[in-house]
Design a protein around this motif. Structure first.
Motif, PDB file in Angstrom:
ATOM      1  N   ALA A  59      16.143  12.242  12.051  1.00 47.15           N
ATOM      2  CA  ALA A  59      14.819  12.716  12.470  1.00 47.15           C
ATOM      3  C   ALA A  59      13.727  12.479  11.426  1.00 47.15           C
ATOM      4  CB  ALA A  59      14.868  14.191  12.876  1.00 47.15           C
ATOM      5  N   ALA A  60      13.891  11.453  10.601  1.00 45.77           N
ATOM      6  CA  ALA A  60      12.877  11.137   9.583  1.00 45.77           C
ATOM      7  C   ALA A  60      12.911   9.638   9.304  1.00 45.77           C
ATOM      8  CB  ALA A  60      13.159  11.915   8.298  1.00 45.77           C
ATOM      9  N   LEU A  61      11.918   9.174   8.546  1.00 47.55           N
ATOM     10  CA  LEU A  61      11.953   7.787   8.074  1.00 47.55           C
ATOM     11  C   LEU A  61      13.214   7.568   7.267  1.00 47.55           C
ATOM     12  CD1 LEU A  61       8.335   7.237   6.675  1.00 47.55           C
ATOM     13  CD2 LEU A  61       9.340   6.138   8.669  1.00 47.55           C
ATOM     14  N   SER A  62      13.705   6.363   7.274  1.00 47.97           N
ATOM     15  CA  SER A  62      14.862   6.061   6.432  1.00 47.97           C
ATOM     16  C   SER A  62      14.487   6.262   4.967  1.00 47.97           C
ATOM     17  CB  SER A  62      15.325   4.626   6.662  1.00 47.97           C
ATOM     18  OG  SER A  62      14.371   3.714   6.169  1.00 47.97           O
ATOM     19  N   GLY A  63      15.478   6.551   4.158  1.00 45.71           N
ATOM     20  CA  GLY A  63      15.233   6.797   2.741  1.00 45.71           C
ATOM     21  C   GLY A  63      14.571   5.625   2.036  1.00 45.71           C
ATOM     22  N   ALA A  64      14.990   4.410   2.352  1.00 44.43           N
ATOM     23  CA  ALA A  64      14.413   3.229   1.696  1.00 44.43           C
ATOM     24  C   ALA A  64      12.944   3.052   2.068  1.00 44.43           C
ATOM     25  CB  ALA A  64      15.204   1.980   2.052  1.00 44.43           C
ATOM     26  N   MET A  65      12.603   3.316   3.325  1.00 42.80           N
ATOM     27  CA  MET A  65      11.196   3.199   3.739  1.00 42.80           C
ATOM     28  C   MET A  65      10.366   4.295   3.060  1.00 42.80           C
ATOM     29  SD  MET A  65       9.198   1.225   5.499  1.00 42.80           S
ATOM     30  CE  MET A  65       9.786   0.452   6.973  1.00 42.80           C
ATOM     31  N   LYS A  66      10.898   5.510   3.029  1.00 41.43           N
ATOM     32  CA  LYS A  66      10.181   6.611   2.373  1.00 41.43           C
ATOM     33  C   LYS A  66      10.022   6.328   0.882  1.00 41.43           C
ATOM     34  CE  LYS A  66       8.458  10.838   2.028  1.00 41.43           C
ATOM     35  NZ  LYS A  66       8.306  11.013   0.583  1.00 41.43           N
ATOM     36  N   GLU A  67      11.054   5.791   0.246  1.00 42.25           N
ATOM     37  CA  GLU A  67      10.984   5.440  -1.173  1.00 42.25           C
ATOM     38  C   GLU A  67       9.893   4.397  -1.436  1.00 42.25           C
ATOM     39  OE1 GLU A  67      11.330   4.531  -5.171  1.00 42.25           O
ATOM     40  OE2 GLU A  67      11.848   6.353  -4.075  1.00 42.25           O
ATOM     41  N   MET A  68       9.755   3.427  -0.521  1.00 46.88           N
ATOM     42  CA  MET A  68       8.688   2.430  -0.668  1.00 46.88           C
ATOM     43  C   MET A  68       7.334   3.118  -0.669  1.00 46.88           C
ATOM     44  SD  MET A  68       6.071   0.674   1.084  1.00 46.88           S
ATOM     45  CE  MET A  68       6.453   1.050   2.775  1.00 46.88           C
ATOM     46  N   PHE A  69       7.126   4.042   0.279  1.00 50.75           N
ATOM     47  CA  PHE A  69       5.851   4.767   0.313  1.00 50.75           C
ATOM     48  C   PHE A  69       5.679   5.611  -0.949  1.00 50.75           C
ATOM     49  CE2 PHE A  69       6.088   4.120   5.026  1.00 50.75           C
ATOM     50  CZ  PHE A  69       4.886   3.455   5.148  1.00 50.75           C
ATOM     51  N   ASP A  70       6.722   6.298  -1.393  1.00 45.71           N
ATOM     52  CA  ASP A  70       6.632   7.117  -2.610  1.00 45.71           C
ATOM     53  C   ASP A  70       6.249   6.267  -3.818  1.00 45.71           C
ATOM     54  OD1 ASP A  70       7.391   9.405  -1.222  1.00 45.71           O
ATOM     55  OD2 ASP A  70       9.481   9.321  -1.885  1.00 45.71           O
ATOM     56  N   ARG A  71       6.866   5.099  -3.926  1.00 40.52           N
ATOM     57  CA  ARG A  71       6.651   4.210  -5.075  1.00 40.52           C
ATOM     58  C   ARG A  71       5.243   3.599  -5.082  1.00 40.52           C
ATOM     59  NH1 ARG A  71      10.598   1.325  -3.774  1.00 40.52           N
ATOM     60  NH2 ARG A  71       9.521  -0.449  -2.852  1.00 40.52           N
ATOM     61  N   CYS A  72       4.709   3.345  -3.892  1.00 42.37           N
ATOM     62  CA  CYS A  72       3.447   2.606  -3.792  1.00 42.37           C
ATOM     63  C   CYS A  72       2.234   3.479  -3.468  1.00 42.37           C
ATOM     64  CB  CYS A  72       3.580   1.530  -2.721  1.00 42.37           C
ATOM     65  SG  CYS A  72       4.826   0.276  -3.098  1.00 42.37           S
ATOM     66  N   TYR A  73       2.457   4.702  -3.064  1.00 40.11           N
ATOM     67  CA  TYR A  73       1.367   5.523  -2.544  1.00 40.11           C
ATOM     68  C   TYR A  73       0.207   5.671  -3.531  1.00 40.11           C
ATOM     69  CZ  TYR A  73      -1.169   9.156  -0.108  1.00 40.11           C
ATOM     70  OH  TYR A  73      -2.144   9.851   0.537  1.00 40.11           O
ATOM     71  N   TYR A  74       0.467   6.204  -4.697  1.00 37.22           N
ATOM     72  CA  TYR A  74      -0.644   6.464  -5.624  1.00 37.22           C
ATOM     73  C   TYR A  74      -1.264   5.207  -6.224  1.00 37.22           C
ATOM     74  CZ  TYR A  74       0.240  11.325  -4.850  1.00 37.22           C
ATOM     75  OH  TYR A  74       0.388  12.547  -4.247  1.00 37.22           O
ATOM     76  N   PRO A  75      -0.481   4.172  -6.548  1.00 33.24           N
ATOM     77  CA  PRO A  75      -1.128   2.949  -7.044  1.00 33.24           C
ATOM     78  C   PRO A  75      -2.068   2.297  -6.010  1.00 33.24           C
ATOM     79  CG  PRO A  75       1.189   2.945  -7.665  1.00 33.24           C
ATOM     80  CD  PRO A  75       0.986   4.102  -6.721  1.00 33.24           C
ATOM     81  N   CYS A  76      -1.834   2.559  -4.712  1.00 34.54           N
ATOM     82  CA  CYS A  76      -2.675   1.959  -3.664  1.00 34.54           C
ATOM     83  C   CYS A  76      -3.737   2.913  -3.123  1.00 34.54           C
ATOM     84  CB  CYS A  76      -1.802   1.473  -2.507  1.00 34.54           C
ATOM     85  SG  CYS A  76      -0.745   0.082  -2.962  1.00 34.54           S
ATOM     86  N   LEU A  77      -3.641   4.185  -3.474  1.00 37.93           N
ATOM     87  CA  LEU A  77      -4.570   5.186  -2.952  1.00 37.93           C
ATOM     88  C   LEU A  77      -6.015   4.822  -3.299  1.00 37.93           C
ATOM     89  CD1 LEU A  77      -4.653   7.872  -1.410  1.00 37.93           C
ATOM     90  CD2 LEU A  77      -4.577   9.033  -3.625  1.00 37.93           C
ATOM     91  N   GLY A  78      -6.858   4.768  -2.285  1.00 35.70           N
ATOM     92  CA  GLY A  78      -8.261   4.430  -2.471  1.00 35.70           C
ATOM     93  C   GLY A  78      -8.537   2.940  -2.584  1.00 35.70           C
ATOM     94  N   ARG A  79      -7.496   2.114  -2.446  1.00 40.98           N
ATOM     95  CA  ARG A  79      -7.670   0.676  -2.631  1.00 40.98           C
ATOM     96  C   ARG A  79      -7.377  -0.138  -1.373  1.00 40.98           C
ATOM     97  NH1 ARG A  79      -4.431  -0.769  -7.922  1.00 40.98           N
ATOM     98  NH2 ARG A  79      -5.749  -2.608  -7.834  1.00 40.98           N
ATOM     99  N   ILE A  80      -6.819   0.500  -0.322  1.00 40.01           N
ATOM    100  CA  ILE A  80      -6.491  -0.231   0.906  1.00 40.01           C
ATOM    101  C   ILE A  80      -7.099   0.461   2.132  1.00 40.01           C
ATOM    102  CG2 ILE A  80      -4.414  -1.312  -0.023  1.00 40.01           C
ATOM    103  CD1 ILE A  80      -2.744   0.818   1.398  1.00 40.01           C
ATOM    104  N   GLU A  81      -8.029   1.317   1.910  1.00 42.37           N
ATOM    105  CA  GLU A  81      -8.650   2.079   3.000  1.00 42.37           C
ATOM    106  C   GLU A  81      -9.221   1.163   4.073  1.00 42.37           C
ATOM    107  OE1 GLU A  81     -11.542   4.600   1.129  1.00 42.37           O
ATOM    108  OE2 GLU A  81     -10.004   5.895   0.281  1.00 42.37           O
ATOM    109  N   GLY A  82      -9.034   1.576   5.321  1.00 47.31           N
ATOM    110  CA  GLY A  82      -9.590   0.848   6.450  1.00 47.31           C
ATOM    111  C   GLY A  82      -8.774  -0.339   6.919  1.00 47.31           C
ATOM    112  N   ARG A  83      -7.724  -0.697   6.208  1.00 44.73           N
ATOM    113  CA  ARG A  83      -6.916  -1.836   6.642  1.00 44.73           C
ATOM    114  C   ARG A  83      -6.099  -1.455   7.881  1.00 44.73           C
ATOM    115  NH1 ARG A  83      -4.972  -4.564   0.909  1.00 44.73           N
ATOM    116  NH2 ARG A  83      -7.068  -4.556   0.012  1.00 44.73           N
ATOM    117  N   PRO A  84      -5.853  -2.407   8.755  1.00 44.83           N
ATOM    118  CA  PRO A  84      -5.127  -2.123   9.992  1.00 44.83           C
ATOM    119  C   PRO A  84      -3.625  -2.010   9.764  1.00 44.83           C
ATOM    120  CG  PRO A  84      -5.670  -4.432   9.882  1.00 44.83           C
ATOM    121  CD  PRO A  84      -6.326  -3.791   8.684  1.00 44.83           C
TER     122      PRO A  84
END
Length: 160
Positions: A59-84
């Motif tokens: 009932a959740a994202l797979s661990g590897a997909m969630k880990e990708m978001f965890d690893r990349c979230y803050y370095p990309c925050l505010g830098r990819i806004e509005g992308r589809p």
């Protein structure tokens, strides 16, 4: 990774999500297919749009997909806004929780959903069926190809 228009990020344990991701890339013709484990913030920054393809596990994202978001979230925050972005979830039942979780992360990044969520239900409900390699029906693979094509065309035409 070279600069690309569409980045298709996938994770799969039993092959269903991988088959859907490959179909989307085949439809797009000009997209990069990258496993979630290999995605870096730089990959995300160089892409014009995203297709996230992964399984729902427990009932959740797979661990590897969630880990990708965890690893990349803050370095990309505010830098990819509005992308589809768009999503394909491969699930054994409803897939809604994984979809909701992914959308919450995309909302934090201020991404813009440009296609309805696609949830492919494999109806795998026993331990044996859940762990077995998945075969995705041809019509669902065609739907993934169509989504990949639409995203790539929208990016190329400057619609998104």
């Amino acid at each position: 990774m070279e600069e690309c228009k569409l980045l298709v990020i996938w994770h799969s344990r039993t092959g269903g999500s991988h088959a859907l991701a490959e179909a989307a890339v085949a439809g797009a013709k000009d997209a990069s297919l990258v496993a979630a484990d290999d995605v870096t913030p730089d990959c995300l920054l160089k892409a014009g749009g995203y297709l996230f393809v992964g399984p729902e596990n427990l009932a959740a994202l797979s661990g590897a997909m969630k880990e990708m978001f965890d690893r990349c979230y803050y370095p990309c925050l505010g830098r990819i806004e509005g992308r589809p972005y768009a999503t394909i979830i491969c699930a054994g039942s409803d897939g809604e929780n994984a979809q909701r979780q992914l959308d919450r992360i995309a909302t934090g990044w201020r991404l813009r959903r440009v296609a309805d969520p696609v949830i492919v239900n494999t109806a795998a409900q026993t331990p044996e069926a859940i762990l077995a390699p998945k075969t995705i029906p041809a019509d669902r693979l065609a739907e993934a190809r169509g989504l990949g094509a639409a995203l790539a065309e929208g990016l190329a035409a400057g619609i998104f």
